[in-house]
Design a protein around this motif. Structure first.
Motif, mmCIF file in Angstrom:
data_model
loop_
_atom_site.group_PDB
_atom_site.id
_atom_site.type_symbol
_atom_site.label_atom_id
_atom_site.label_comp_id
_atom_site.label_asym_id
_atom_site.label_seq_id
_atom_site.Cartn_x
_atom_site.Cartn_y
_atom_site.Cartn_z
ATOM 1 N N ALA A 1 0.815 -1.216 0.000
ATOM 2 C CA ALA A 1 0.000 0.000 0.000
ATOM 3 C C ALA A 1 0.846 1.262 0.000
ATOM 4 O O ALA A 1 0.446 2.281 -0.578
ATOM 5 C CB ALA A 1 -0.921 0.004 1.223
ATOM 6 N N PHE A 2 2.022 1.208 0.624
ATOM 7 C CA PHE A 2 2.813 2.418 0.806
ATOM 8 C C PHE A 2 3.145 3.140 -0.505
ATOM 9 O O PHE A 2 2.848 4.333 -0.651
ATOM 10 C CB PHE A 2 4.085 2.112 1.590
ATOM 11 N N PRO A 3 3.767 2.474 -1.487
ATOM 12 C CA PRO A 3 4.080 3.208 -2.724
ATOM 13 C C PRO A 3 2.845 3.690 -3.462
ATOM 14 O O PRO A 3 2.873 4.739 -4.117
ATOM 15 C CB PRO A 3 4.876 2.188 -3.557
ATOM 16 N N VAL A 4 1.739 2.931 -3.369
ATOM 17 C CA VAL A 4 0.499 3.352 -4.023
ATOM 18 C C VAL A 4 -0.014 4.640 -3.382
ATOM 19 O O VAL A 4 -0.388 5.603 -4.075
ATOM 20 C CB VAL A 4 -0.561 2.241 -3.946
ATOM 21 N N GLY B 1 -0.320 7.716 3.534
ATOM 22 C CA GLY B 1 1.034 7.296 3.180
ATOM 23 C C GLY B 1 2.086 7.909 4.088
ATOM 24 O O GLY B 1 3.029 7.229 4.518
ATOM 25 N N ASP B 2 1.938 9.190 4.394
ATOM 26 C CA ASP B 2 2.900 9.866 5.267
ATOM 27 C C ASP B 2 2.890 9.268 6.673
ATOM 28 O O ASP B 2 3.941 9.073 7.291
ATOM 29 C CB ASP B 2 2.588 11.363 5.341
ATOM 30 N N GLY C 1 5.947 7.321 8.719
ATOM 31 C CA GLY C 1 6.442 7.665 10.051
ATOM 32 C C GLY C 1 6.412 6.478 11.001
ATOM 33 O O GLY C 1 7.370 6.232 11.737
ATOM 34 N N VAL C 2 5.321 5.735 10.977
ATOM 35 C CA VAL C 2 5.184 4.585 11.881
ATOM 36 C C VAL C 2 6.222 3.520 11.561
ATOM 37 O O VAL C 2 6.882 2.974 12.466
ATOM 38 C CB VAL C 2 3.757 4.005 11.794
ATOM 39 N N VAL C 3 6.404 3.208 10.277
ATOM 40 C CA VAL C 3 7.331 2.137 9.926
ATOM 41 C C VAL C 3 8.779 2.564 10.170
ATOM 42 O O VAL C 3 9.629 1.738 10.513
ATOM 43 C CB VAL C 3 7.112 1.674 8.464
ATOM 44 N N TRP D 1 7.094 18.038 7.660
ATOM 45 C CA TRP D 1 6.752 17.525 6.334
ATOM 46 C C TRP D 1 6.453 16.033 6.443
ATOM 47 O O TRP D 1 7.119 15.302 7.180
ATOM 48 C CB TRP D 1 7.896 17.702 5.332
ATOM 49 N N GLY D 2 5.454 15.593 5.680
ATOM 50 C CA GLY D 2 5.187 14.160 5.598
ATOM 51 C C GLY D 2 4.607 13.604 6.880
ATOM 52 O O GLY D 2 3.530 14.021 7.331
#
Length: 396
Positions: free
Chosen positions: A65-68, A86-87, A91-93, A373-374
């Protein structure tokens, strides 16, 4: 090698770049998701049978899911909901990855102490997860709060006595973006106005998105009060969108855009040049008339007057030294934002945060940033509103 062979080799090398970049991204993502997966799920913890497939599905789903989400959120479609998701996932990962690696240090210590699996791996997994949850929650609160005021005194030997005690408030990297922070923006401005500024500065990365999309979040900046000047320069993120649009809009809000230019302020017979340059990425952005040009910014300035320069990136300090700048104000680094990312920032920038001297005359102050950011997280890198008090050589 003949000329024809050289020409043929160059396109071949260029054609490999996307492949190498894609491979590097795949390796990074595999590590980001794979290391915490192994530490929490796959190591020898002997969890009940359902934990391994459930945990594996969770991490694989995140990896896919992340890159999508990042493509939908930060690509041409610019969907705010996807950017937020996504942001946050990033951060969590990142936190999980960091503390899973550190958990391996604990794993080694427990092994030396004679603690065997599955107890050893369960202790490491529990500690990693507990620390990560606490840091994610705390980091979110830190990111969303109104920044603390960081007070710094800077002595400028060439500063005239009439400007001794000049109060300069620095905002930077507000990054108005997919999370609506209009109320946060208003509260930041209230905090700024309590500081009784002579000069207010914004050193770029004002927003992620166009003026039309982020107008409401930026609107409170029009209420910032400063006796002598309100000045603004572009950051690199303006060049992902519409840099000229933000320069024009800040002028509408009553700020002075320093697009490779300077102004002079005066108090009690003493003068200060305030100059600004475009971000260092402006020249390669494709924006007509945009590039960092210190010579143009200082053209016509009295060489005997002290110079305060606004430049988004600390990396622009070399040109500041060459042009005799007394103090450069920058942002860009966010102080690393999520520990220990500051170690990677330090590979690219000469300063991550704080006040440093370069050469005999020039000093650089790097802010940790007002926003983020992000990922809506700040871990061991608090945001700041900076109050710099300038002192002359004979000041107290």
């Amino acid at each position: 090698m003949s000329a024809g062979e050289a020409v043929g080799a160059a396109p071949a090398r260029r054609s490999l770049r996307p492949v190498l970049f894609g491979a590097a991204v795949c390796v990074i993502l595999a590590l980001l998701f794979g290391v915490p997966w192994w530490s929490l799920v796959a190591a020898g913890a002997g969890w009940p049978g359902w934990v391994f497939p459930a945990g594996t599905v969770l991490f694989v789903a995140g990896l896919v899911a992340f890159p999508v989400l990042m493509y939908l959120g930060h690509g041409r479609r610019a969907l705010d909901w996807a950017a937020r998701a996504g942001d946050t996932l990033l951060g969590v990962v990142w936190v999980l990855f960091t503390w899973a690696l550190l958990g391996d240090v604990l794993r080694g210590a427990l092994a030396l102490g004679g603690v065997a699996d599955p107890v050893r791996s369960r202790i490491v997994a529990a500690a990693t997860l507990a620390v990560s949850v606490v840091l994610v929650l705390w980091g979110y609160v830190e990111a969303m709060r109104v920044p603390r005021v960081r007070r710094v005194e800077v002595t400028l030997p060439r500063l005239g006595a009439g400007l001794d005690g000049l109060r300069v408030v620095l905002l930077t990297d507000t990054h108005y973006g997919p999370i609506d922070r209009a109320r946060w923006s208003a509260r930041v401005v209230e905090a700024v106005n309590r500081l009784d500024a002579d000069i207010a500065c914004h050193t770029g990365d004002i927003a992620d998105g166009t003026v039309s999309r982020r107008r409401e979040q930026a609107a409170p900046l029009g209420d910032v009060r400063a006796r002598l000047a309100r000045t603004y320069v572009t950051g690199n993120h303006e060049y992902f969108g519409e840099a000229q649009g933000w320069l024009d809009h800040m002028r509408v809000l009553g700020w002075e855009p320093l697009h490779n230019r300077h102004i002079v302020v005066e108090r009690d017979g003493s003068k200060l040049v305030i100059a600004g340059v475009d971000d260092r990425t402006a020249g390669s952005s494709g924006s007509p008339g945009h590039r960092a040009d210190h010579a143009v910014a200082l053209a016509g300035a009295d060489p005997d007057l002290p110079v305060l320069l606004l430049a988004h990136q600390p990396q622009q300090i070399g040109q500041a030294v060459e042009h005799g700048v007394d103090l450069q104000l920058s942002g860009h680094t966010h102080g690393g934002q999520i520990w220990p990312f500051h170690l990677l920032v330090r590979l690219d920038q000469p300063s991550v945060q704080g006040l440093r001297r370069y050469g005999e005359r020039t000093q650089l102050y790097t802010s940790r940033g007002t926003g983020f950011w992000g990922p809506p997280l700040r871990v061991f890198a608090p945001s700041e509103i900076t109050l710099l008090t300038l002192r002359s050589a004979g000041g107290r």
